[in-house]
Write a protein that holds these residues in place. Structure first.
Motif, PDB file in Angstrom:
ATOM      1  N   PRO A 129      86.360  56.375  34.503  1.00  0.00           N
ATOM      2  CA  PRO A 129      85.982  57.971  34.490  1.00  0.00           C
ATOM      3  C   PRO A 129      85.545  58.061  35.901  1.00  0.00           C
ATOM      4  O   PRO A 129      84.871  57.623  36.399  1.00  0.00           O
ATOM      5  N   VAL A 130      86.177  59.465  36.463  1.00  0.00           N
ATOM      6  CA  VAL A 130      85.532  59.786  37.683  1.00  0.00           C
ATOM      7  C   VAL A 130      85.092  61.269  37.517  1.00  0.00           C
ATOM      8  O   VAL A 130      85.469  62.099  37.236  1.00  0.00           O
ATOM      9  N   HIS A 131      83.773  61.558  38.126  1.00  0.00           N
ATOM     10  CA  HIS A 131      83.045  62.464  38.188  1.00  0.00           C
ATOM     11  C   HIS A 131      82.952  63.092  39.587  1.00  0.00           C
ATOM     12  O   HIS A 131      82.374  62.378  40.298  1.00  0.00           O
ATOM     13  N   PHE A 132      83.058  64.235  39.785  1.00  0.00           N
ATOM     14  CA  PHE A 132      82.932  65.006  41.236  1.00  0.00           C
ATOM     15  C   PHE A 132      81.547  66.097  40.928  1.00  0.00           C
ATOM     16  O   PHE A 132      81.860  66.796  39.812  1.00  0.00           O
ATOM     17  N   TYR A 133      80.790  66.145  41.804  1.00  0.00           N
ATOM     18  CA  TYR A 133      79.638  67.232  42.046  1.00  0.00           C
ATOM     19  C   TYR A 133      79.468  67.769  43.181  1.00  0.00           C
ATOM     20  O   TYR A 133      79.650  67.073  44.188  1.00  0.00           O
ATOM     21  N   HIS A 134      79.596  69.120  43.225  1.00  0.00           N
ATOM     22  CA  HIS A 134      79.600  69.900  44.451  1.00  0.00           C
ATOM     23  C   HIS A 134      78.958  71.292  44.427  1.00  0.00           C
ATOM     24  O   HIS A 134      79.243  72.057  43.356  1.00  0.00           O
ATOM     25  N   PRO A 154      93.602  65.313  39.791  1.00  0.00           N
ATOM     26  CA  PRO A 154      93.334  66.351  38.330  1.00  0.00           C
ATOM     27  C   PRO A 154      92.710  65.602  37.058  1.00  0.00           C
ATOM     28  O   PRO A 154      92.124  66.302  36.338  1.00  0.00           O
ATOM     29  N   ARG A 155      92.919  64.360  37.058  1.00  0.00           N
ATOM     30  CA  ARG A 155      92.328  63.710  35.788  1.00  0.00           C
ATOM     31  C   ARG A 155      90.846  63.345  35.970  1.00  0.00           C
ATOM     32  O   ARG A 155      90.167  63.011  34.942  1.00  0.00           O
ATOM     33  N   ALA A 156      90.296  63.786  37.075  1.00  0.00           N
ATOM     34  CA  ALA A 156      88.659  63.629  37.187  1.00  0.00           C
ATOM     35  C   ALA A 156      88.156  64.742  36.654  1.00  0.00           C
ATOM     36  O   ALA A 156      88.654  65.756  36.169  1.00  0.00           O
ATOM     37  N   ILE A 157      86.566  64.676  36.361  1.00  0.00           N
ATOM     38  CA  ILE A 157      86.052  65.633  35.812  1.00  0.00           C
ATOM     39  C   ILE A 157      85.063  66.265  36.745  1.00  0.00           C
ATOM     40  O   ILE A 157      84.634  65.653  37.719  1.00  0.00           O
ATOM     41  N   PHE A 158      85.487  67.545  37.076  1.00  0.00           N
ATOM     42  CA  PHE A 158      84.713  68.379  38.275  1.00  0.00           C
ATOM     43  C   PHE A 158      83.654  69.122  37.769  1.00  0.00           C
ATOM     44  O   PHE A 158      83.570  70.084  37.069  1.00  0.00           O
ATOM     45  N   HIS A 159      82.317  69.082  38.405  1.00  0.00           N
ATOM     46  CA  HIS A 159      81.293  69.933  38.301  1.00  0.00           C
ATOM     47  C   HIS A 159      80.989  70.610  39.245  1.00  0.00           C
ATOM     48  O   HIS A 159      80.355  70.210  40.250  1.00  0.00           O
ATOM     49  N   GLU A 160      81.316  71.871  39.182  1.00  0.00           N
ATOM     50  CA  GLU A 160      80.982  73.259  40.386  1.00  0.00           C
ATOM     51  C   GLU A 160      79.249  73.444  39.872  1.00  0.00           C
ATOM     52  O   GLU A 160      79.362  74.245  38.853  1.00  0.00           O
TER      53      GLU A 160
END
Length: 186
Positions: A129-134, A154-160
């Motif tokens: 599982p891949v999560h991005f935070y920015h 696109p399969r990652a989870i992105f936290h804006e």
């Protein structure tokens, strides 16, 4: 109870390690005693195309016993992504948590050893599982880099995140919450 192992890779710059100690400490505090956050100092070597980071990251991953959770900030996050897309890791990686990673592009000589290869997203094991935070108000790494990753992986989870700057106000509560949730549900 078995303690979960987290490897945190700090950001770059002259004092990236020092600046990110607060982030690693925040992650440890929020995760609690059931987790051990390793925060090794990665050293720059200007004579190598990747500044020597990939080998050091590989050594740090290998030195942690058991399954591992990977987290990184800024330059360190981008190097974790590069490492995982170019190397096979034999141990189980429970998750990858990337905070404000730059997306390296351009033809400058110094960037060539740190840029991701074409098709990098397909080379990251699908079971991680891949999560991005920015943060939108990040003044160090442009928010557009987050949008590029969103398109390429696109399969990652992105936290804006609306605000918190490049250091997320030195508070990784959101990351810790996602790590705990991920492991509770795995």
């Amino acid at each position: 109870m078995k303690i979960k192992q987290v490897l945190f890779i700090h950001g770059g710059g002259e004092d990236g390690y020092i600046a990110d100690i607060t982030l690693a400490d925040s992650l440890q505090k929020e995760l609690g005693d059931a987790y051990k956050v390793h925060n090794p100092q990665i050293h720059f070597n200007d004579t190598l195309p990747d500044f020597g980071w990939l080998k050091q990251i590989g050594n740090e991953i290998s030195s942690v016993k058991d399954d591992i959770i990977l987290a990184g900030h800024s330059f360190g996050a981008s190097m974790l992504l590069k490492y995982l897309s170019e190397n096979r890791v034999k141990k189980k990686i429970d998750g990858l948590f990337l905070i404000a990673p730059p997306y390296w592009s351009g033809d400058e000589e110094w960037k060539q050893g740190i840029k991701l290869q074409k098709g990098f997203a397909d080379k990251i094991p699908k079971d991680i599982p891949v999560h991005f935070y920015h943060c939108k108000d990040d003044e160090e790494v442009n928010f557009d880099d987050f949008l590029i990753y969103k398109q390429k992986l696109p399969r990652a989870i992105f936290h804006e995140i609306l605000q918190g700057g490049h250091q997320l106000n030195n508070d990784l509560t959101i990351v810790a919450k996602d790590i705990r949730f991920l492991l509770k549900n795995s």
